[in-house]
Design an enzyme around this catalytic site. Structure first.
Site, mmCIF file in Angstrom:
data_model
loop_
_atom_site.group_PDB
_atom_site.id
_atom_site.type_symbol
_atom_site.label_atom_id
_atom_site.label_comp_id
_atom_site.label_asym_id
_atom_site.label_seq_id
_atom_site.Cartn_x
_atom_site.Cartn_y
_atom_site.Cartn_z
ATOM 1 N N TYR A 1 0.854 -1.188 0.000
ATOM 2 C CA TYR A 1 0.000 0.000 0.000
ATOM 3 C C TYR A 1 0.887 1.234 0.000
ATOM 4 O O TYR A 1 1.841 1.313 0.782
ATOM 5 C CB TYR A 1 -0.887 0.000 1.243
ATOM 6 C CG TYR A 1 -1.769 1.221 1.401
ATOM 7 C CD1 TYR A 1 -2.826 1.459 0.535
ATOM 8 C CD2 TYR A 1 -1.552 2.133 2.436
ATOM 9 C CE1 TYR A 1 -3.639 2.577 0.681
ATOM 10 C CE2 TYR A 1 -2.364 3.248 2.592
ATOM 11 C CZ TYR A 1 -3.405 3.465 1.717
ATOM 12 O OH TYR A 1 -4.215 4.577 1.881
ATOM 13 N N ASP B 1 9.356 3.002 -0.505
ATOM 14 C CA ASP B 1 8.323 3.647 0.296
ATOM 15 C C ASP B 1 8.540 3.219 1.747
ATOM 16 O O ASP B 1 8.084 2.159 2.170
ATOM 17 C CB ASP B 1 6.935 3.240 -0.201
ATOM 18 C CG ASP B 1 5.819 3.839 0.651
ATOM 19 O OD1 ASP B 1 6.139 4.518 1.655
ATOM 20 O OD2 ASP B 1 4.643 3.618 0.321
ATOM 21 N N LYS C 1 4.565 9.135 8.565
ATOM 22 C CA LYS C 1 4.280 8.620 9.907
ATOM 23 C C LYS C 1 5.253 9.175 10.967
ATOM 24 O O LYS C 1 5.055 10.300 11.410
ATOM 25 C CB LYS C 1 4.222 7.094 9.866
ATOM 26 C CG LYS C 1 3.094 6.654 8.909
ATOM 27 C CD LYS C 1 2.644 5.226 8.995
ATOM 28 C CE LYS C 1 1.323 5.067 8.255
ATOM 29 N NZ LYS C 1 1.357 4.307 7.024
HETATM 30 C C1 LIG Z 1 0.581 4.753 5.695
HETATM 31 C C2 LIG Z 1 1.305 4.498 4.443
HETATM 32 C C3 LIG Z 1 1.179 5.346 3.329
HETATM 33 C C4 LIG Z 1 0.161 6.454 3.263
HETATM 34 O O1 LIG Z 1 0.391 7.452 4.182
HETATM 35 P P1 LIG Z 1 -0.830 8.451 4.549
HETATM 36 O O2 LIG Z 1 -0.170 9.460 5.441
HETATM 37 O O3 LIG Z 1 -1.859 7.614 5.218
HETATM 38 O O4 LIG Z 1 -1.313 9.031 3.283
HETATM 39 C C5 LIG Z 1 1.993 5.123 2.242
HETATM 40 N N1 LIG Z 1 2.868 4.106 2.230
HETATM 41 C C6 LIG Z 1 3.001 3.267 3.267
HETATM 42 C C7 LIG Z 1 4.005 2.173 3.204
HETATM 43 C C8 LIG Z 1 2.211 3.418 4.402
HETATM 44 O O5 LIG Z 1 2.321 2.543 5.407
#
Ligand SMILES: *Cc1c(COP(=O)(O)O)cnc(C)c1O
Length: 439
Positions: A145, A240, A268
Site C-alpha cells: 500500500y 516507500d 508517519k
Molecule cells: C501509511 C502508508 C502510506 C500512506 O500514508 P498516509 O499518510 O496515510 O497518506 C503510504 N505508504 C506506506 C508504506 C504506508 O504505510
C-alpha cells in the site's frame, strides 16, 4: 465484559455524519464485527476511550507514535511553537533543521521535499520518476500500500484487502493500465517483467519491509534483485519507507538491508503524530522538482511549523546518544518487540495454535497460518476467523491491536516491561479462545 456503551452511541451519531462513521476506513472495525472504542486521550503506551476503558496501545496511530503518546518533550515544544503562530506559508529554519536530521540518518537523501501525507509523498515521487525518466509505466507489488492516489490504488493491500476491494471504483482504466502489479518477494516474477518491458518502466516502488499485508519482511537478496534490475533497465527504485522508516532500523530498511534507493518516501514517524511526510533522494533527480526544475508539486501547509516541530522533537529523541551501557533507541525497541513475540509464540504453542510471528525492528505481527507468509496470497490464507477471536479476546483484556490481519503492530519507547508482560499474559487467554473456537 468491556463496556463500550458511550462509544456505541458516539459511533451511531458519527455514522450519520461521515461515510461509515470514520475519516479512514479501517477505524470502523468493520472487519472484526464490533464497534470501535471512541478515544478520549492517550499518554505513554496507554490509550483511553470515552467509556473510561484503558488499553495498552500497539497501534500507535498506525505507526507514528514511536516515542509514545503525549511525550513531555514533544508536547512542550508544540505548546511553545503554537504561541508563535500555527502557519505562515513561508520558509522557516525549522524545515532545514528537520531536513538535516533526516539526511544524517538517511544518507541516500541528498535533497528532500516535505509534504503532508504519505499519499502525497508517493504520488509526488512517481510524478518525479516519470518526469525524470520520460517513461510512463510503474511497477508495484501486490499487497503493498502506498496511499490512495489513483495510480497506486491497484492491488493495494491493507484497508482494501480488509474490505475486499481489489481496486477502487473511480480509478480509470487508463490510470490502472500504467501500473503493473507483481507478487512481492518473487524475484523471478519481477525479473520477467523487467526483461520484457524494463525500458518502459519509470520506477519500481516497493515497501522494502511490507507492512500493509501484515508485517512481511523481504526475502534474503530480494531488495538487491530490485536494485540491480532497476539499474540495468534505467528505471528508478523508490523505497516507500513511510511505515518502515525509523522502524526496520533507525535508518529504515535501506540501512537494515544495505540497499540504496534512488528516491525514498518517509511519513508517519517523521511527523511525530502531526501530518508530515517527505520524499527525497539523489540530488540530480530531486533538482527536477519545482521551482528548481519542471516537475510541479506544492502544498499550502507543507513544512507547517507545528508539524515540523513534532517531527523534529520525535527524531531528536530517537536519534539521541544512548546513556552509558544502554542500547540505542531503535535497538531497545527491537529487543522489546522480540520479547513480546517470543512470549506470544510460547502462549500460542501452549494453547495448541500455530502462528507465524514476524518482526522487522519495532514493526511486528502474527499470522494464523500453518506455513510461513511471504506475499499477499499467503497473507490472505491466514485464518481470519481465528484472527477475529484473538483480536476481540485481546481487546476485552485491555490490549489495543489493529483490527485487521493485514495491518502491522508497533512498539514504542513508552512500552514498559511490565506492560509487555501483561500483554503476553493476556495472549494466553486469547490463544485459548482461538483453540476453543476451533473445537
Ligand atoms: C501509511 C502508508 C502510506 C500512506 O500514508 P498516509 O499518510 O496515510 O497518506 C503510504 N505508504 C506506506 C508504506 C504506508 O504505510
Amino acid at each position: 465484559m468491556l463496556n463500550l456503551e458511550k462509544s456505541a452511541a458516539a459511533f451511531a451519531e458519527a455514522k450519520k455524519l461521515m461515510p461509515g462513521g470514520v475519516n479512514s476506513p479501517v477505524r470502523s472495525y468493520a472487519s472484526v464485527d464490533c464497534n470501535p472504542p471512541f478515544i478520549a486521550r492517550a499518554e505513554g503506551d496507554k490509550i483511553y476511550d470515552i467509556d473510561g476503558n484503558e488499553y495498552i496501545d500497539y497501534v500507535g496511530s498506525w505507526g507514528p507514535m514511536v516515542v509514545g503518546h503525549a511525550h513531555p518533550q514533544v508536547v512542550k515544544a508544540l505548546q511553545e511553537a503554537a504561541t508563535r503562530g500555527t502557519s505562515y506559508g513561508a520558509p522557516t529554519c525549522i524545515e532545514s533543521e528537520l531536513a538535516k536530521l533526516v539526511m544524517q540518518v538517511y544518507p541516500s537523501i541528498e535533497v528532500i521535499r516535505m509534504v503532508n501525507s504519505g499519499t502525497e509523498a508517493t504520488m509526488s515521487a512517481l510524478r518525479l520518476a516519470r518526469g525524470y525518466t520520460g517513461r510512463e509505466k510503474i511497477v508495484k507489488f501486490i499487497g503493498c500500500y502506498h496511499g490512495h492516489s489513483d495510480s497506486l490504488l491497484v492491488n493495494a493491500g491493507s484497508g482494501m484487502a480488509t474490505f475486499g476491494v481489489p481496486s477502487s471504483p473511480g480509478v480509470t482504466k487508463g490510470t490502472a493500465q500504467d501500473t503493473i502489479s507483481v507478487p512481492y518477494n518473487d524475484a523471478e516474477a519481477i525479473t520477467k517483467v523487467m526483461d520484457e518491458i524494463g525500458d518502459e518502466i519509470a520506477a519500481v516502488i516497493v515497501e522494502p519491509v511490507a507492512g500493509n499485508m501484515g508485517c512481511v519482511p523481504p526475502k534474503q537478496g530480494y531488495l538487491r534483485t530490485l536494485r540491480s534490475l532497476t539499474e540495468k533497465h534505467g528505471a528508478l527504485l523508490i523505497f516507500d519507507e513511510v511505515m518502515c522508516g525509523f522502524r526496520a532500523s533507525l535508518g529504515g530498511a535501506q540501512a537494515a538491508y544495505g540497499i540504496t534507493p534512488d528516491i525514498t518516501c518517509l511519513g508517519k514517524i517523521i511527523g511525530g503524530g502531526l501530518p508530515v511526510a517527505a520524499y527525497g533522494g539523489r540530488r540530480d533527480i530531486m533538482q527536477k522538482v519545482s521551482p528548481a526544475g519542471p516537475v510541479y508539486q506544492a502544498g499550502t501547509l507543507s513544512g507547517n511549523p507545528l508539524a515540523m516541530t513534532a517531527g523534529l522533537e520525535t527524531l531528536k529523541i530517537i536519534t539521541a546518544e544512548p546513556e552509558e551501557g544502554k542500547a540505542d533507541y531503535s535497538r531497545e525497541l527491537t529487543l522489546k518487540t522480540k520479547k513480546l513475540l517470543l512470549g506470544w509464540q510460547e502462549k500460542a504453542k501452549e494453547a495448541g495454535v500455530t502462528i507465524q510471528a514476524h518482526q522487522a525492528g519495532s514493526m511486528f505481527g502474527i499470522f494464523f497460518n500453518d506455513n510461513d507468509v511471504f506475499d499477499y496470497e499467503d497473507s490472505c490464507a491466514s485464518d481470519q476467523e481465528a484472527f477475529k477471536v484473538w483480536f476481540k479476546a485481546m481487546l476485552e483484556q485491555g490490549i489495543y491491536l489493529a483490527p485487521s490481519q493485514f495491518e502491522t503492530l508497533f512498539m514504542s519507547g513508552a512500552h514498559s516491561d511490565e506492560d509487555i508482560d501483561r500483554t503476553i499474559e493476556a495472549s494466553a487467554a486469547a490463544f485459548q479462545a482461538v483453540a476453543d473456537s476451533r473445537k
